[in-house]
Design a protein around this motif. Structure first.
Motif, short mmCIF file in Angstrom:
data_model
loop_
_atom_site.label_atom_id
_atom_site.label_comp_id
_atom_site.label_asym_id
_atom_site.label_seq_id
_atom_site.Cartn_x
_atom_site.Cartn_y
_atom_site.Cartn_z
N VAL A 31 79.41 21.21 42.91
CA VAL A 31 78.14 21.14 43.65
C VAL A 31 77.26 22.34 43.29
N GLY A 32 77.86 23.52 43.18
CA GLY A 32 77.10 24.71 42.81
C GLY A 32 76.41 24.55 41.47
N ALA A 33 77.13 24.00 40.49
CA ALA A 33 76.56 23.80 39.16
C ALA A 33 75.48 22.72 39.19
N ASP A 34 75.72 21.65 39.95
CA ASP A 34 74.75 20.56 40.03
C ASP A 34 73.41 21.02 40.60
N LEU A 35 73.42 22.02 41.47
CA LEU A 35 72.20 22.48 42.13
C LEU A 35 71.37 23.44 41.26
N GLU A 36 71.89 23.83 40.12
CA GLU A 36 71.15 24.78 39.27
C GLU A 36 69.87 24.16 38.71
N LYS A 37 69.88 22.88 38.42
CA LYS A 37 68.65 22.23 37.95
C LYS A 37 67.59 22.25 39.03
N PHE A 38 68.00 21.98 40.28
CA PHE A 38 67.06 22.08 41.40
C PHE A 38 66.49 23.48 41.51
N ALA A 39 67.35 24.49 41.35
CA ALA A 39 66.90 25.88 41.47
C ALA A 39 65.88 26.21 40.38
N MET A 40 66.16 25.83 39.14
CA MET A 40 65.24 26.15 38.05
C MET A 40 63.90 25.44 38.22
N ASN A 41 63.94 24.16 38.56
CA ASN A 41 62.69 23.41 38.75
C ASN A 41 61.89 23.98 39.91
N SER A 42 62.57 24.36 40.99
CA SER A 42 61.88 24.92 42.16
C SER A 42 61.25 26.26 41.85
N ALA A 43 61.97 27.10 41.09
CA ALA A 43 61.42 28.40 40.72
C ALA A 43 60.18 28.24 39.86
N ARG A 44 60.22 27.31 38.92
CA ARG A 44 59.05 27.07 38.08
C ARG A 44 57.87 26.55 38.90
N MET A 45 58.14 25.68 39.85
CA MET A 45 57.08 25.18 40.71
C MET A 45 56.44 26.32 41.50
N ASP A 46 57.28 27.26 41.97
CA ASP A 46 56.75 28.40 42.72
C ASP A 46 55.94 29.33 41.84
N ASP A 47 56.31 29.45 40.55
CA ASP A 47 55.52 30.26 39.62
C ASP A 47 54.09 29.72 39.53
N ALA A 48 53.96 28.40 39.59
CA ALA A 48 52.63 27.79 39.54
C ALA A 48 51.94 27.82 40.90
N GLU A 49 52.72 27.54 41.95
CA GLU A 49 52.12 27.46 43.28
C GLU A 49 51.59 28.80 43.77
N VAL A 50 52.28 29.89 43.40
CA VAL A 50 51.87 31.19 43.91
C VAL A 50 50.44 31.52 43.49
N ALA A 51 50.05 31.08 42.30
CA ALA A 51 48.68 31.33 41.84
C ALA A 51 47.68 30.60 42.73
N THR A 52 48.01 29.37 43.11
CA THR A 52 47.13 28.59 43.99
C THR A 52 47.03 29.22 45.37
N VAL A 53 48.15 29.67 45.90
CA VAL A 53 48.17 30.28 47.23
C VAL A 53 47.30 31.53 47.28
N TYR A 54 47.44 32.40 46.28
CA TYR A 54 46.71 33.67 46.30
C TYR A 54 45.23 33.45 46.00
N ARG A 55 44.95 32.54 45.08
CA ARG A 55 43.55 32.25 44.79
C ARG A 55 42.87 31.65 46.03
N GLY A 56 43.64 30.92 46.82
CA GLY A 56 43.09 30.30 48.01
C GLY A 56 42.63 31.28 49.07
N VAL A 57 43.14 32.51 49.04
CA VAL A 57 42.70 33.52 50.01
C VAL A 57 41.77 34.54 49.35
N GLY A 58 41.32 34.24 48.14
CA GLY A 58 40.34 35.09 47.48
C GLY A 58 40.90 36.21 46.65
#
Length: 346
Positions: free
Chosen positions: A272-299
């Motif tokens: 199960v630990g190994a199976d969840l690594e793909k979820f972790a990598m995809n989620s981290a990449r999504m956060d790399d993109a989302e963080v820019a939107t979040v910060y730009r949203g507050v100026g």
């Protein structure tokens, strides 16, 4: 009297037979191990919230299902069980069952752990996750195993810089600022760039930025969001175009706890630990993109690292943090050599 003696002997015979029967042994195997998982990140649910907390909950649910309730879990987010820095000692002694924690937090106890946040050593997710089956990853697993730890999930996160003032892009931009790096070696890099280093776990950054105790902080993209640092920052340097800040934040289990599980339960945990690594990598990449939107949203001003700036940080790291780490002991020297081999192989 003879009737009572005969009755006692009969009960003892029956109990003995039960104790050695397959049915009794199966029932004993199914008795639950109630394990505790600690982490410092905000709590949520399987469906929503910080992906590191979600991963812990997904892991707990799936392992419980695969072991038919033989292993159960309680999750303690947001440092509600213990402070981040105390988790490694507790894992090694068996007083804590599991934790999802930045490996570099154990640097004071085990200098080898600082390989998990070595500036500019890992610069992409592919490189970081490639460690699992590479010589450097096998050596790290061996060292941690000797120290009483089992890596259940390999989790890497890129990070950026939240700043109260102008964005930090090149090394010279950090000069004269109070900055949180996150590891001994990252601090060394910042000091060489002219910054004053302030040490603290990621869940204390918000108040430090708000009060002015920090001018800037390097942390993962997920923490830049989860800890609401956009409320205190005017600038953000993202990891979307590469980063010199990649942190290894594994899901760890105490080796003594792991070894008391049955072979089937151990297999469930590791699968199960190994199976969840793909979820972790995809989620981290999504956060790399989302963080820019979040910060730009507050100026806030949002920028990315350019290749020249990334090479500049790597050159500083190679001549300072990498060299210092390799000189600490034979394990560190071997890890650094193997990690540099993985860079050359890219």
């Amino acid at each position: 009297m003879s009737v009572e003696i005969e009755s006692f002997a009969t009960r003892r015979t029956v109990l003995g037979a039960l104790a050695t029967s397959p049915l009794w042994m199966s029932s004993a195997w199914a008795q639950p191990n109630n394990l505790k998982i600690s982490h410092q990140f905000p709590g949520g649910s399987i469906a929503r919230g910080d992906f590191r907390d979600r991963l812990c909950r997904m892991f707990a649910s799936e392992v419980e299902k695969r072991t038919r309730g033989g292993v159960k879990f309680s999750i303690y987010p947001d440092s509600t069980m213990m402070q981040p820095g105390a988790q490694f000692g507790a894992l090694r002694s068996g007083k804590l069952d599991m934790a999802l924690v930045p490996l570099s937090y154990a640097g004071a106890e085990a200098p080898e752990a600082n390989i998990g946040l070595m500036p500019a050593l890992v610069t992409s997710y592919e490189q970081g996750y490639g460690w699992r089956n590479a010589p450097v990853g096998r050596e790290l697993s061996r060292i941690l195993g000797e120290q009483g730890l089992v890596i259940v999930s390999w989790i890497w996160q890129a990070g950026g810089v939240a700043s109260r003032g102008d964005p930090i892009i090149a090394p010279e931009d950090a000069r004269g600022l109070k900055v949180r790096g996150g590891s001994r070696e990252m601090d060394m890099l910042l000091q060489n760039a002219g910054a004053t280093v302030v040490n603290m776990p990621s869940n204390e950054i918000y108040n430090a930025l708000r009060s002015g105790a920090l001018d800037a902080a390097l942390t993962s993209s997920t923490s830049l969001i989860s800890f609401r640092l956009q409320e205190t920052a005017r600038s953000l340097t993202t990891a979307r175009a590469g980063s010199y800040w990649f942190m290894f934040e594994p899901l760890l289990m105490s080796r003594s706890v792991f070894e008391r599980l049955t072979k089937a339960q151990q297999q469930a945990v590791m699968t199960v630990g190994a199976d969840l690594e793909k979820f972790a990598m995809n989620s981290a990449r999504m956060d790399d993109a989302e963080v820019a939107t979040v910060y730009r949203g507050v100026g806030a001003r949002v920028v990315d690292l350019n290749p020249d700036a990334l090479r500049g940080w790597q050159e500083v790291a190679r001549n300072t943090a990498w060299k210092d780490f390799a000189a600490r002991n034979s394990n560190c020297a071997k890890l650094m050599a193997l990690a540099e081999q993985s860079i050359a192989a890219i």
